[in-house]
Design a protein around this motif. Structure first.
Motif, PDB file in Angstrom:
ATOM      1  N   VAL A  20       0.883  -1.153   0.000  1.00 29.63           N
ATOM      2  CA  VAL A  20       0.000   0.000   0.000  1.00 29.63           C
ATOM      3  C   VAL A  20       0.926   1.209   0.000  1.00 29.63           C
ATOM      4  O   VAL A  20       1.979   1.196   0.655  1.00 29.63           O
ATOM      5  CB  VAL A  20      -0.969   0.002   1.213  1.00 29.63           C
ATOM      6  CG1 VAL A  20      -0.226   0.104   2.532  1.00 29.63           C
ATOM      7  CG2 VAL A  20      -1.993   1.117   1.092  1.00 29.63           C
ATOM      8  N   GLY A  21       0.584   2.219  -0.754  1.00 31.55           N
ATOM      9  CA  GLY A  21       1.408   3.422  -0.801  1.00 31.55           C
ATOM     10  C   GLY A  21       1.310   4.203   0.501  1.00 31.55           C
ATOM     11  O   GLY A  21       0.252   4.251   1.131  1.00 31.55           O
ATOM     12  N   ALA A  22       2.416   4.804   0.896  1.00 36.60           N
ATOM     13  CA  ALA A  22       2.449   5.564   2.146  1.00 36.60           C
ATOM     14  C   ALA A  22       1.402   6.673   2.155  1.00 36.60           C
ATOM     15  O   ALA A  22       0.885   7.038   3.211  1.00 36.60           O
ATOM     16  CB  ALA A  22       3.844   6.149   2.360  1.00 36.60           C
ATOM     17  N   HIS A  23       1.060   7.203   0.962  1.00 35.78           N
ATOM     18  CA  HIS A  23       0.099   8.303   0.884  1.00 35.78           C
ATOM     19  C   HIS A  23      -1.340   7.831   0.652  1.00 35.78           C
ATOM     20  O   HIS A  23      -2.258   8.637   0.619  1.00 35.78           O
ATOM     21  CB  HIS A  23       0.516   9.298  -0.213  1.00 35.78           C
ATOM     22  CG  HIS A  23       1.857   9.902   0.046  1.00 35.78           C
ATOM     23  ND1 HIS A  23       2.109  10.726   1.119  1.00 35.78           N
ATOM     24  CD2 HIS A  23       3.031   9.771  -0.604  1.00 35.78           C
ATOM     25  CE1 HIS A  23       3.376  11.093   1.107  1.00 35.78           C
ATOM     26  NE2 HIS A  23       3.958  10.520   0.068  1.00 35.78           N
ATOM     27  N   VAL A  68     -11.637   8.054  14.339  1.00 36.40           N
ATOM     28  CA  VAL A  68     -11.034   8.758  13.210  1.00 36.40           C
ATOM     29  C   VAL A  68     -11.490   8.096  11.911  1.00 36.40           C
ATOM     30  O   VAL A  68     -11.584   6.875  11.824  1.00 36.40           O
ATOM     31  CB  VAL A  68      -9.491   8.736  13.323  1.00 36.40           C
ATOM     32  CG1 VAL A  68      -8.843   9.412  12.130  1.00 36.40           C
ATOM     33  CG2 VAL A  68      -9.040   9.381  14.623  1.00 36.40           C
ATOM     34  N   ASP A  69     -11.766   8.916  10.908  1.00 37.31           N
ATOM     35  CA  ASP A  69     -12.191   8.420   9.599  1.00 37.31           C
ATOM     36  C   ASP A  69     -10.990   7.786   8.885  1.00 37.31           C
ATOM     37  O   ASP A  69     -10.017   8.487   8.595  1.00 37.31           O
ATOM     38  CB  ASP A  69     -12.747   9.577   8.772  1.00 37.31           C
ATOM     39  CG  ASP A  69     -13.191   9.167   7.391  1.00 37.31           C
ATOM     40  OD1 ASP A  69     -13.129   7.967   7.044  1.00 37.31           O
ATOM     41  OD2 ASP A  69     -13.621  10.071   6.635  1.00 37.31           O
ATOM     42  N   PRO A  70     -11.026   6.476   8.579  1.00 38.52           N
ATOM     43  CA  PRO A  70      -9.893   5.831   7.907  1.00 38.52           C
ATOM     44  C   PRO A  70      -9.584   6.426   6.537  1.00 38.52           C
ATOM     45  O   PRO A  70      -8.450   6.321   6.062  1.00 38.52           O
ATOM     46  CB  PRO A  70     -10.300   4.368   7.782  1.00 38.52           C
ATOM     47  CG  PRO A  70     -11.594   4.214   8.473  1.00 38.52           C
ATOM     48  CD  PRO A  70     -12.100   5.547   8.885  1.00 38.52           C
ATOM     49  N   ALA A  71     -10.550   7.067   5.927  1.00 36.95           N
ATOM     50  CA  ALA A  71     -10.299   7.686   4.623  1.00 36.95           C
ATOM     51  C   ALA A  71      -9.472   8.965   4.765  1.00 36.95           C
ATOM     52  O   ALA A  71      -8.928   9.468   3.783  1.00 36.95           O
ATOM     53  CB  ALA A  71     -11.622   7.987   3.922  1.00 36.95           C
ATOM     54  N   ALA A  72      -9.356   9.478   5.990  1.00 35.11           N
ATOM     55  CA  ALA A  72      -8.649  10.742   6.222  1.00 35.11           C
ATOM     56  C   ALA A  72      -7.230  10.534   6.759  1.00 35.11           C
ATOM     57  O   ALA A  72      -6.534  11.503   7.033  1.00 35.11           O
ATOM     58  CB  ALA A  72      -9.452  11.599   7.203  1.00 35.11           C
ATOM     59  N   VAL A  73      -6.798   9.274   6.916  1.00 32.65           N
ATOM     60  CA  VAL A  73      -5.484   8.990   7.498  1.00 32.65           C
ATOM     61  C   VAL A  73      -4.625   8.262   6.466  1.00 32.65           C
ATOM     62  O   VAL A  73      -5.068   7.291   5.862  1.00 32.65           O
ATOM     63  CB  VAL A  73      -5.629   8.121   8.770  1.00 32.65           C
ATOM     64  CG1 VAL A  73      -4.258   7.800   9.361  1.00 32.65           C
ATOM     65  CG2 VAL A  73      -6.513   8.802   9.796  1.00 32.65           C
ATOM     66  N   GLN A  74      -3.394   8.742   6.283  1.00 29.56           N
ATOM     67  CA  GLN A  74      -2.479   8.089   5.358  1.00 29.56           C
ATOM     68  C   GLN A  74      -1.859   6.853   6.005  1.00 29.56           C
ATOM     69  O   GLN A  74      -1.500   6.862   7.181  1.00 29.56           O
ATOM     70  CB  GLN A  74      -1.365   9.046   4.936  1.00 29.56           C
ATOM     71  CG  GLN A  74      -1.849  10.176   4.062  1.00 29.56           C
ATOM     72  CD  GLN A  74      -0.699  11.044   3.572  1.00 29.56           C
ATOM     73  OE1 GLN A  74       0.449  10.873   3.963  1.00 29.56           O
ATOM     74  NE2 GLN A  74      -1.030  11.991   2.691  1.00 29.56           N
ATOM     75  N   ALA A  75      -1.728   5.796   5.212  1.00 28.75           N
ATOM     76  CA  ALA A  75      -1.165   4.540   5.708  1.00 28.75           C
ATOM     77  C   ALA A  75       0.223   4.749   6.306  1.00 28.75           C
ATOM     78  O   ALA A  75       0.560   4.156   7.332  1.00 28.75           O
ATOM     79  CB  ALA A  75      -1.116   3.506   4.586  1.00 28.75           C
ATOM     80  N   GLY A  76       1.012   5.594   5.711  1.00 30.45           N
ATOM     81  CA  GLY A  76       2.373   5.840   6.180  1.00 30.45           C
ATOM     82  C   GLY A  76       2.443   6.375   7.595  1.00 30.45           C
ATOM     83  O   GLY A  76       3.470   6.216   8.267  1.00 30.45           O
ATOM     84  N   SER A  77       1.372   6.971   8.066  1.00 26.33           N
ATOM     85  CA  SER A  77       1.386   7.537   9.419  1.00 26.33           C
ATOM     86  C   SER A  77       1.392   6.461  10.499  1.00 26.33           C
ATOM     87  O   SER A  77       1.705   6.736  11.654  1.00 26.33           O
ATOM     88  CB  SER A  77       0.196   8.477   9.624  1.00 26.33           C
ATOM     89  OG  SER A  77      -1.018   7.739   9.641  1.00 26.33           O
TER      90      SER A  77
END
Length: 147
Positions: A20-23, A68-77
């Motif tokens: 999965v991309g970090a962004h 928190v909305d999962p669509a609003a958080v980047q995987a890289g975080s």
């Protein structure tokens, strides 16, 4: 089967791992996990190099349970500390890394080919390739103190 001392990380890993991309969002990561039927994804940066791992549990505990909305958080975080092994390293070394750091998944990197991700070693890979004593030791060390 050959002695596990002769086996390498490449011999026991599962190949075909997708990043999965970090962004990309946690929502996108969750959909990838569902579609691939996996509970963990490597996170890769813009240069396609491994930057971390994310698990389904990370998404639930660190995002959803916090409201928190999962669509609003980047995987890289949620990348966290990264442990990996070179594809040519011995299977016993992979076992030692997983036991020492109490991890259940270990990315396999081919350092000789641009540091590219080539696979993942999981508990299932260990169970198929190691003897009963090694599997018992792994379980005791990795699950010690966990519920």
């Amino acid at each position: 089967m050959a002695s596990n001392k002769q086996l390498t990380a490449r011999d026991i890993m599962s190949s075909g791992v997708q990043c999965v991309g970090a962004h990309q969002s946690l929502f996108e990561a969750a959909k990838m996990m569902r579609d691939l039927n996996v509970g963990c994804l490597p996170i890769c940066g813009d240069d396609n190099r491994l930057t971390g791992l994310i698990t389904d549990r990370d998404i639930v505990v660190k995002c959803c349970a916090e409201g928190v909305d999962p669509a609003a958080v980047q995987a890289g975080s949620l990348a966290g500390t990264l442990h990996w092994i070179d594809a040519g390293a011995g299977a016993t070394e992979a076992l030692e890394i997983m036991e020492t750091h109490q991890i259940k998944r270990l990315p396999v990197i081919d350092v000789g080919k641009g540091h590219s991700l080539v696979g993942m070693i999981t508990e299932a890979n260990l169970a198929k390739n190691l003897d009963d004593e090694q599997i018992a030791e792994f379980a005791a060390r990795v699950y010690a103190g966990t519920s």
